[in-house]
Scaffold this active site. Sequence first.
Site, mmCIF file in Angstrom:
data_model
loop_
_atom_site.group_PDB
_atom_site.id
_atom_site.type_symbol
_atom_site.label_atom_id
_atom_site.label_comp_id
_atom_site.label_asym_id
_atom_site.label_seq_id
_atom_site.Cartn_x
_atom_site.Cartn_y
_atom_site.Cartn_z
ATOM 1 N N HIS A 1 0.789 -1.244 0.000
ATOM 2 C CA HIS A 1 0.000 0.000 0.000
ATOM 3 C C HIS A 1 0.816 1.287 0.000
ATOM 4 C CE1 HIS A 1 0.892 -0.039 4.327
ATOM 5 N NE2 HIS A 1 0.636 1.239 4.307
HETATM 6 C C1 UD1 Z 1 -2.115 5.833 5.276
HETATM 7 C C2 UD1 Z 1 -0.845 6.430 5.828
HETATM 8 C C3 UD1 Z 1 0.265 5.371 5.837
HETATM 9 C C4 UD1 Z 1 -0.206 4.121 6.557
HETATM 10 C C5 UD1 Z 1 -1.536 3.640 5.988
HETATM 11 C C6 UD1 Z 1 -2.051 2.502 6.823
HETATM 12 C C7 UD1 Z 1 -0.545 8.818 5.354
HETATM 13 C C8 UD1 Z 1 0.175 9.821 4.546
HETATM 14 N N1 UD1 Z 1 -0.371 7.538 5.013
HETATM 15 O O1 UD1 Z 1 -1.852 5.473 3.928
HETATM 16 O O2 UD1 Z 1 1.391 5.885 6.506
HETATM 17 O O3 UD1 Z 1 0.780 3.127 6.385
HETATM 18 O O4 UD1 Z 1 -2.491 4.700 6.030
HETATM 19 O O5 UD1 Z 1 -2.935 1.712 6.119
HETATM 20 O O6 UD1 Z 1 -1.249 9.181 6.271
HETATM 21 N N2 UD1 Z 1 -9.096 4.557 0.728
HETATM 22 C C9 UD1 Z 1 -10.333 3.975 0.630
HETATM 23 N N3 UD1 Z 1 -10.973 3.644 1.794
HETATM 24 C C10 UD1 Z 1 -10.454 3.880 3.023
HETATM 25 C C11 UD1 Z 1 -9.193 4.477 3.109
HETATM 26 C C12 UD1 Z 1 -8.530 4.814 1.947
HETATM 27 O O7 UD1 Z 1 -10.841 3.745 -0.452
HETATM 28 O O8 UD1 Z 1 -11.097 3.542 4.038
HETATM 29 C C13 UD1 Z 1 -8.366 4.871 -0.535
HETATM 30 C C14 UD1 Z 1 -8.702 6.258 -1.083
HETATM 31 O O9 UD1 Z 1 -8.692 6.167 -2.471
HETATM 32 C C15 UD1 Z 1 -7.527 7.081 -0.601
HETATM 33 C C16 UD1 Z 1 -6.385 6.074 -0.647
HETATM 34 O O10 UD1 Z 1 -6.970 4.841 -0.294
HETATM 35 O O11 UD1 Z 1 -7.283 8.198 -1.398
HETATM 36 C C17 UD1 Z 1 -5.241 6.392 0.290
HETATM 37 O O12 UD1 Z 1 -5.711 6.554 1.637
HETATM 38 P P1 UD1 Z 1 -4.883 7.461 2.678
HETATM 39 O O13 UD1 Z 1 -5.469 7.344 4.015
HETATM 40 O O14 UD1 Z 1 -4.688 8.829 2.132
HETATM 41 O O15 UD1 Z 1 -3.446 6.799 2.653
HETATM 42 P P2 UD1 Z 1 -3.031 5.283 2.899
HETATM 43 O O16 UD1 Z 1 -2.389 4.788 1.656
HETATM 44 O O17 UD1 Z 1 -4.148 4.521 3.485
HETATM 45 N N1 UDP Z 2 -3.569 -5.385 8.975
HETATM 46 C C1 UDP Z 2 -4.847 -5.906 9.094
HETATM 47 N N2 UDP Z 2 -5.514 -6.271 7.952
HETATM 48 C C2 UDP Z 2 -4.958 -6.137 6.715
HETATM 49 C C3 UDP Z 2 -3.656 -5.595 6.604
HETATM 50 C C4 UDP Z 2 -2.989 -5.208 7.760
HETATM 51 O O1 UDP Z 2 -5.368 -6.059 10.200
HETATM 52 O O2 UDP Z 2 -5.618 -6.486 5.728
HETATM 53 C C5 UDP Z 2 -2.861 -4.983 10.207
HETATM 54 C C6 UDP Z 2 -1.489 -5.593 10.371
HETATM 55 O O3 UDP Z 2 -1.583 -6.857 10.990
HETATM 56 C C7 UDP Z 2 -0.781 -4.555 11.221
HETATM 57 C C8 UDP Z 2 -1.374 -3.255 10.752
HETATM 58 O O4 UDP Z 2 -2.619 -3.586 10.131
HETATM 59 O O5 UDP Z 2 -1.097 -4.735 12.594
HETATM 60 C C9 UDP Z 2 -0.473 -2.588 9.768
HETATM 61 O O6 UDP Z 2 -1.162 -1.582 9.118
HETATM 62 P P1 UDP Z 2 -0.793 -1.061 7.663
HETATM 63 O O7 UDP Z 2 -0.018 -2.067 6.936
HETATM 64 O O8 UDP Z 2 -2.057 -0.582 7.062
HETATM 65 O O9 UDP Z 2 0.055 0.243 7.968
HETATM 66 P P2 UDP Z 2 1.588 0.520 8.379
HETATM 67 O O10 UDP Z 2 1.953 -0.352 9.516
HETATM 68 O O11 UDP Z 2 2.414 0.290 7.163
HETATM 69 O O12 UDP Z 2 1.569 1.957 8.721
#
Ligand code: UD1
Ligand code: UDP
Length: 380
Positions: A225
């Site tokens: 992601h």
């Molecule tokens: C965010 C964090 C990242 C973290 C991740 C955990 C920032 C800059 N990044 O990244 O550090 O590792 O969360 O998962 O804060 N979207 C949906 N549904 C949702 C959420 C997101 O469709 O419930 C889609 C949208 O198109 C959105 C994109 O995912 O634009 C990115 O979501 P966003 O929260 O901006 O960043 P993450 O990639 O989730």
């Molecule tokens: N995780 C989860 N379901 C998923 C993917 C990740 O519960 O489908 C959990 C994972 O076990 C870990 C946390 O989410 O505890 C990590 O989150 P993510 O990878 O979204 O973000 P990051 O740690 O990179 O910020």
Amino acid sequence: MVKIATIVGARPQFIKTAVVSRAIQTSKKKIEEILIHTGQHYDYLMDRVFFEELDLPQPDYHLGVGSGSHGKQTGIMLERIEAVLQKEKPGVVLVYGDTNSTLAGALAAAKLNIPIAHVEAGLRSYNRRMPEEINRLLTDHLSTFLFCPTAQAVQNLLKEGIRLGRGKVVKNVGDVMYDSILYYSKIAEIKSTILKDLGLLTPNSELPARSAGGRTPNYYLATLHRAENTDDPKRLKSILKALNEIGKKFPVILPLHPRTRKMISIHRLSKETQNVKIIEPVSYFNMLALEKYARAILTDSGGVQKEAYWFRVPCLTLRDETEWVETVKSGWNRLVGAETKRIIQGVHEAMREILPMKAPNAFGNGKASGKIVDFLIKIR
Ligand code: UD1
Ligand code: UDP
């Protein structure tokens, strides 16, 4: 009694806050906590499933910010968090990790002169092109209480002139995600049926068989992601090609972040995923069950790298650098970047190598949340 405003918004923050909130609740009412959810993540499987499964209290405020560009998303959060903080007047604002919700919470608090406590302080990738690196740097420099997960994180802060003294508390308390895995992994094993649902159990066994080396022979787990991978079609394609190739021999299970799903569709990369079992994001219990019995884990997630390490499952990190250097030093994690050949080669190497199961744990003793709460209680 100190009043704390906890700010969360993204999946890993729901997991991290669960153990700390529980420690707060058992602190004999010495802390009043209000929970502010920015709404950064909002799909059921990215959000509510964690509140339900981990028995988190409903947020006192849901700011409904949703998705957007970095500036817009962080800006709207800042405005809405500020309004809540002005009304609630907490003694401390508690933020987690390195997302835009973290930075917005820290900035709103700093501008109102409210002390900030940062859980997972001091992490650095030293790559400022990562949005998370900017969020961490700024949050750490604004924080009063810096709760570091490792000794390395304390060192990283020291290099930037952030140390104990002059009104700052810098403390290696250990990793709250380690507390979490210790607490929840047994519960997950009982409650999760995902291995069975996905047909990953070996015949005649309740759980997948493990070989003498402690490895499970029948599937790989992947997550993807990070912006650097999803927003660069070349990198995305190259990683998917590797997963597809690996998937020819053993199933590759890919619980897919919505961001990545969107990008695969935009760049028409679904033919690169024919041998990959793409599923919706899974709950925490299901994720722990999948991680524990995987042959190896391929990921660009921060949290998943550490969970692989704690389960002693070989990890291939689909990035060029990591904040979690301890996992690499131990041999259980390899940085393989995004190049197809290198990823496949990395998997072969990881499967050949036998590593000591008793690698030292650099992430504390599973009591990080208690230590954090002990500090917070003392705040006047
Ligand atoms: C965010 C964090 C990242 C973290 C991740 C955990 C920032 C800059 N990044 O990244 O550090 O590792 O969360 O998962 O804060 N979207 C949906 N549904 C949702 C959420 C997101 O469709 O419930 C889609 C949208 O198109 C959105 C994109 O995912 O634009 C990115 O979501 P966003 O929260 O901006 O960043 P993450 O990639 O989730
Ligand atoms: N995780 C989860 N379901 C998923 C993917 C990740 O519960 O489908 C959990 C994972 O076990 C870990 C946390 O989410 O505890 C990590 O989150 P993510 O990878 O979204 O973000 P990051 O740690 O990179 O910020």
